[in-house]
Scaffold this active site. Structure first.
Site, short mmCIF file in Angstrom:
data_model
loop_
_atom_site.label_atom_id
_atom_site.label_comp_id
_atom_site.label_asym_id
_atom_site.label_seq_id
_atom_site.Cartn_x
_atom_site.Cartn_y
_atom_site.Cartn_z
CB CYS A 46 -8.24 -11.25 5.78
SG CYS A 46 -7.98 -12.96 5.34
CE LYS A 55 2.44 -5.18 -6.43
NZ LYS A 55 2.74 -4.74 -5.05
CD GLU A 101 3.76 -1.57 -1.91
OE1 GLU A 101 3.30 -2.72 -2.07
OE2 GLU A 101 3.11 -0.54 -2.22
NE ARG A 102 2.07 -2.09 3.41
CZ ARG A 102 0.84 -1.93 3.87
NH1 ARG A 102 0.64 -1.69 5.14
NH2 ARG A 102 -0.20 -2.00 3.06
CG PHE A 131 0.99 -6.03 5.16
CD1 PHE A 131 1.35 -6.50 6.42
CD2 PHE A 131 -0.19 -5.30 5.05
CE1 PHE A 131 0.56 -6.24 7.53
CE2 PHE A 131 -0.98 -5.04 6.15
CZ PHE A 131 -0.61 -5.52 7.40
#
Ligand code: NAD
Length: 498
Positions: free
Chosen positions: A282, A174, A177-178, A150
């Site tokens: 990160c 892919k 989903e957030r 995300f």
């Protein structure tokens, strides 16, 4: 009625066959702003069908034409920058300048991919033996996939798909989903740029979609970026399914501050790298390691007022230094780590847990937090917190400072602040971490170098982007050829070139 985002497959926006959805929040207000469809196995299979059908023609398209699509894509993304940045900011919660940076760092890799005709060239050896020439070529793998986190919904998909597609692969992204809006939009823009249908597909989903990608034998390679447990799972299962896999995980980056450092500069850099993007990077710096108590005390006295003065606000406000965290659940997880650190005996110098923003009481906000006296044995030090929390670990000597990041389970990035070139050089050579900054707090390498952490920050042996990206997304074939004028008799011994 809730707006439902679907998938982008074979050049079309689709809702897919699955009835499952996931809420997308606006972290500033705490409201659900949309929902995203979660792909079923059938949806994934349909995306792989589209990518597999598109592959032969795309792989046969000459590299200069593939590069032209990348040039056009870069132009279209640049034109759409504000729209993309707003999509990111409203779903992720990072401030607009950070969201623009997210897009720009991805575009840097697109620019690199524009050089693919040169980058994908093979080698040639003339007369390797009598009448024998040897040459090699880098061929695309086929249908490949990227599974992305995300926290960089533009940069990380672009790291992956721009090089993969430029090399002649067809791609299934892919995303998280957030915050799926930006990756979906990037797929539309790639098609507008001239990529044929099925070359770049974007399928939204969760574990079901990921497992379907891993298990589909037509998917030849997977690049993953996210948390370490999932990275390890994808690395192991991808390999078990005979795929090429690179999987990048979590991080706990340290900034070492030697007594001779320019302290004002170190503090300013640390404020940006620890608290920028609410610590959800990160390559953030959630640990500071001042060497010597004098350095530690000076550091804390300069940091404290700056942490207290951080402007925490709506992600789209021009006056915010940082916005909210991505979800309420993540905000609560970070707050629990602060409590854990206090229970472990760390000294809470600034506590961000009580922060509330007037008018946005339901937003997922957390104030900047500063903790002193973290120890290597503390769980809150050993694990990734991923929020606006800076822990100070005091080191007595240079060697202790080298040992802390080297012994940590993560090895993504590390920085040293000093005026001593010899000390910096020794540190860079000895430290057991993949990316090192010298007086640079977030040492994310430029696009034409490569990105990758060590230990539990990276599984696999190939880095992201740069020449390593081209290597990951292609397989090498070597041809040994002879065109004899007269056909000779059979040879029964292994050929030697001497
Ligand atoms: P995450 O691991 O929760 O999710 C990453 C991806 O994996 C998403 O697409 C998600 O849908 C999918 N996923 C989630 N659970 C899964 C499961 N059980 N099985 C299969 N797939 C699953 O990570 P996140 O919260 O989105 O991102 C933050 C994490 O990513 C942090 O740990 C951060 O350090 C890391 N990160 C690492 C890098 C790097 O380059 N090393 C870069 C950015 C972020």
């Amino acid at each position: 009625m809730t707006r439902i985002l679907g998938h982008f497959v074979n050049g079309k926006n689709l809702t897919g066959a699955s009835a499952r959805t996931h809420d997308i929040f606006n972290p500033t207000t705490g409201e659900v702003q949309a929902a995203v469809a979660l792909a079923s196995r059938e949806d994934i299979s349909a995306a792989v069908d589209a990518a597999a059908q598109a592959f032969p023609a795309w792989a046969a398209t000459n590299p200069q034409k593939r590069a032209r699509v990348m040039f056009k894509f870069k132009e279209l993304v640049e034109k759409d920058m504000e729209n993309l940045a707003k999509m990111i900011s409203s779903e992720h919660g990072k401030i607009l300048p950070d969201a623009r940076g997210d897009v720009q760092r991805g575009l840097d890799v697109v620019e690199f991919a524009c050089g693919i005709p040169h980058l994908q060239k093979g080698d040639y050896t003339e007369a390797a033996g009598p009448g024998i020439d040897v040459y090699s070529m880098r061929q695309p793998l086929g249908v490949v996939a990227g599974i992305t986190p995300f926290n960089f919904p533009a940069m990380i998909p672009m790291w992956m798909f721009s090089i993969a597609i430029a090399c002649g692969n067809t791609f299934i992204n892919k995303p998280s989903e957030r915050d799926p809006s930006c990756p979906l939009r990037l797929s539309e823009l790639m098609m507008e740029a001239g990529a044929p249908e099925g070359v770049l597909n974007c399928v939204n989903g969760d574990k079901e979609a990921v497992d379907a990608l891993i298990e589909d034998p037509r998917v030849k390679a997977i690049s993953f970026v996210g948390s370490s447990d999932i990275a390890q799972y994808i690395y192991a299962n991808g390999a078990a399914n005979n795929k090429r896999v690179q999987a990048f995980g979590g991080a706990k980056n340290h900034m070492i501050i030697l007594p001779d450092a320019d302290m004002e500069n170190a503090v300013n850099q640390l404020i940006g790298s620890a608290y920028g993007s609410a610590g959800e990077r990160c390559m953030a710096t959630p640990v500071a390691v001042p060497v010597g108590d004098e350095t530690a005390d000076a550091l804390i006295s300069m940091l404290k007022p700056k942490v207290e003065a951080l402007r925490i606000g709506p992600s789209m406000s021009e006056d915010s230094d940082l916005g909210p965290l991505v979800t309420a659940q993540h905000r609560d997880r970070v707050a629990n780590y602060i409590q854990m650190a206090v229970s472990e005996g760390q000294k809470l110098i600034v506590d961000g847990r009580d922060f509330a923003l007037q008018g946005y009481e339901n937003g997922f906000f957390l104030g900047g937090t500063l903790l002193d006296n973290a120890k290597p044995e503390h769980q809150s030090y050993q694990e990734e917190i991923f929020g606006p929390v800076l822990q100070i670990v005091r080191a007595d000597h240079f060697d202790d400072a080298v040992a802390l990041p080297s012994d940590h389970q993560y090895g993504n990035g590390v920085a040293i602040f000093t005026r001593n070139g010899a000390a910096a050089r020794e540190f860079a050579q000895r430290v057991n971490v993949g990316m090192v900054g010298v007086n640079v707090p977030i040492p994310v390498p430029v696009a034409y170098h490569t990105f990758g952490g060590w230990k539990r920050s990276g599984f696999g042996d190939t880095n992201q982007h740069g020449p390593e990206g081209v290597k990951f997304w292609t397989k090498i074939k070597t041809i040994t050829q002879r065109w004899p004028e007269d056909v000779q008799g059979a040879e029964f011994v292994i050929p030697t070139m001497g």
